[in-house]
Write a protein that holds these residues in place. Structure first.
Motif, PDB file in Angstrom:
ATOM      1  N   UNK A 111      21.420   2.125 -24.586  1.00 47.38           N
ATOM      2  CA  UNK A 111      20.918   3.182 -23.571  1.00 47.38           C
ATOM      3  C   UNK A 111      20.005   4.268 -24.598  1.00 47.38           C
ATOM      4  N   UNK A 112      19.531   3.645 -25.533  1.00 49.85           N
ATOM      5  CA  UNK A 112      18.638   4.459 -26.377  1.00 49.85           C
ATOM      6  C   UNK A 112      17.480   5.197 -25.759  1.00 49.85           C
TER       7      UNK A 112
ATOM      8  N   UNK B 108       7.022  -4.400  -9.869  1.00 50.38           N
ATOM      9  CA  UNK B 108       7.944  -3.090 -10.379  1.00 50.38           C
ATOM     10  C   UNK B 108       8.759  -3.479 -11.380  1.00 50.38           C
ATOM     11  N   UNK B 109       9.236  -2.445 -12.452  1.00 48.04           N
ATOM     12  CA  UNK B 109       9.920  -2.785 -13.546  1.00 48.04           C
ATOM     13  C   UNK B 109      11.307  -2.105 -13.345  1.00 48.04           C
ATOM     14  N   UNK B 110      12.332  -3.029 -13.710  1.00 49.82           N
ATOM     15  CA  UNK B 110      13.661  -2.297 -13.969  1.00 49.82           C
ATOM     16  C   UNK B 110      14.334  -2.567 -15.380  1.00 49.82           C
ATOM     17  N   UNK B 111      14.904  -1.416 -15.713  1.00 53.94           N
ATOM     18  CA  UNK B 111      15.715  -1.423 -16.729  1.00 53.94           C
ATOM     19  C   UNK B 111      17.244  -1.386 -16.961  1.00 53.94           C
ATOM     20  N   UNK B 112      17.977  -2.259 -16.883  1.00 57.68           N
ATOM     21  CA  UNK B 112      19.519  -2.046 -16.817  1.00 57.68           C
ATOM     22  C   UNK B 112      19.843  -1.239 -18.052  1.00 57.68           C
ATOM     23  N   UNK B 113      20.521  -0.103 -17.813  1.00 60.88           N
ATOM     24  CA  UNK B 113      21.081   0.738 -18.904  1.00 60.88           C
ATOM     25  C   UNK B 113      22.466   0.325 -19.145  1.00 60.88           C
ATOM     26  N   UNK B 114      22.923  -0.081 -20.295  1.00 56.23           N
ATOM     27  CA  UNK B 114      24.080  -0.485 -20.587  1.00 56.23           C
ATOM     28  C   UNK B 114      24.658   0.482 -21.525  1.00 56.23           C
ATOM     29  N   UNK B 115      25.809   1.380 -21.297  1.00 53.27           N
ATOM     30  CA  UNK B 115      26.046   2.492 -22.012  1.00 53.27           C
ATOM     31  C   UNK B 115      26.463   2.062 -23.515  1.00 53.27           C
ATOM     32  N   UNK B 116      26.373   2.711 -24.377  1.00 51.29           N
ATOM     33  CA  UNK B 116      26.652   2.712 -25.739  1.00 51.29           C
ATOM     34  C   UNK B 116      25.627   1.412 -26.642  1.00 51.29           C
ATOM     35  N   UNK B 117      25.833   0.395 -25.885  1.00 51.29           N
ATOM     36  CA  UNK B 117      25.012  -0.715 -26.629  1.00 51.29           C
ATOM     37  C   UNK B 117      23.470  -0.702 -26.071  1.00 51.29           C
TER      38      UNK B 117
END
Ligand code: SF4
Length: 366
Positions: free
Chosen positions: A241-242, A230-239
């Motif tokens: 989140x493209x 299973x794959x996760x992706x941490x979405x860090x705002x501004x830095x």
């Protein structure tokens, strides 16, 4: 233990997966556990801080040295489609091969720099006994990067298998294919954690990792070994989140692992050296989830937002909600015993079996 030489201490063991160098570098070694492939001079440490060249040989300093051990729901890893409802014993050591400026577990992952090595020494037999005593179904190597405590993972996993337990790891995926190969069928499942959509600039500037590309190579090696992924992706705002990076990642998953591999978009919360960065807005996570679905992914989850509809599982064929979750708990399980949708009969991508759990909260066991 104060009078023991370093190599006589129980947590200091000859390492696996390294080579001696020659041609003017006699006494130096190269570690082949992770993609940094550190070249280490006598008396020096690898970048992870827990592997040391002692007398021209590579040693691990954290064998069996547990910084934490807890009973967790498997959904916390997150693994939502692998033995759903089961319970795992989570273990960790200290150190890491990444230097994420937002790490939630920085006290253990970066501790070698600030506090030195620490932990409680446990043999593989003791770890497995703990898991069995607490009724766990498996063991998860997590909290800090398991690649860097490879020797512990290997020996505990081998012991766990003898007792019918499964093994899973939560990894940043920066392992060498040789490391994946060596673990082979000892590992049953992996959660591979990306951050910032796998944006190379984010990896370089915020995590001090030269290049995320080798992670994809490791995932393919895991797939070859038959590991559940299973794959996760941490979405860090501004830095970090493209949308274009999430689109690229989703496309890669569909093409290389299949459209029904679970993909988790995780909400960031401020920690360590990025306390000034806000939580990820839920709208950003929802926008990225739509993009991942547009690319063809069938099981896109939003994590760390309790009560969100994308914590649940929907049948890819008819859209019926087949698993209702609240945080790490399964509120309602509607799939058949062979993971078919009760409404249309479609067989969903799950492995193992559903185990209704009577423990829903992490319990420390050390
Ligand atoms: S595991 Fe540690 S020593 Fe080995 S290559 Fe990675 S960072 Fe370097």
């Amino acid at each position: 233990m104060g009078s023991l030489r370093l190599t006589e201490r129980p947590h200091v063991r000859k390492a696996r997966l390294w080579v001696k160098l020659s041609d003017g570098k006699e006494g130096w070694v190269r570690c082949d556990l992770c993609q940094r492939r550190c070249v280490i001079a006598p008396g020096k440490y690898g970048a992870c801080g827990v592997r040391k060249n002692i007398g021209g040989e590579l040693y691990t300093l954290v064998y069996g040295l547990l910084s934490a051990s807890n009973i967790d729901p498997i959904e916390k890893k997150p693994l939502l489609h692998f033995y759903p409802g089961s319970t795992v014993l989570s273990i960790s050591t200290v150190g890491c091969n990444f230097f994420c400026q937002f790490c939630q577990n920085f006290e253990i992952s970066q501790s070698r720099l600030e506090k030195g090595l620490y932990g409680v020494y446990r043999t593989p037999e003791e770890v497995v006994r703990l898991a069995l005593v607490y009724g766990a179904d498996g063991i998860t190597y997590t909290y800090n990067e398991p690649t860097i405590f490879f020797e512990t993972v290997y020996d505990v996993a081998k012991e766990a298998k003898k007792h019918g337990l499964f093994n899973t790891m939560v990894t940043n995926g920066y392992m060498t294919p040789e490391a994946v190969d060596e673990l082979g069928s000892l590992i049953d499942a992996a959660t591979v954690d990306f951050k910032g959509g796998g944006d190379p600039e984010f990896y370089r500037k915020i995590m001090f990792v030269p290049d995320p590309e080798p992670i994809y190579e490791a995932i393919l090696a895991m797939k070859d070994k038959g590991w559940w992924i299973e794959i996760t992706n941490l979405v860090v705002p501004i830095l970090g989140d493209k949308p274009e990076y999430v689109r690229r990642m989703a496309r890669w998953i569909v093409e290389n692992l299949g459209p029904e591999v679970p993909f988790h978009l995780l909400r960031f919360h401020p920690d360590y050296k990025l306390r000034h960065v806000p939580h990820t807005p839920v709208k950003t996570l929802e926008k990225l989830a739509r993009i991942a679905m547009e690319e063809g992914l069938k099981h896109v989850y939003i994590g760390n937002v309790w009560g969100h509809p994308l914590e649940d599982t929907y049948c890819p064929k008819c859209g019926y909600k087949v698993v209702d979750r609240e945080g790490f708990a399964i509120v309602e399980w509607r799939l058949t015993s062979d993971f078919r949708c009760p409404r249309c009969g479609y067989k969903l991508n799950f492995r193992g079996e559903y185990t209704p759990r009577n423990i829903n909260y992490p319990m420390p066991v050390m």
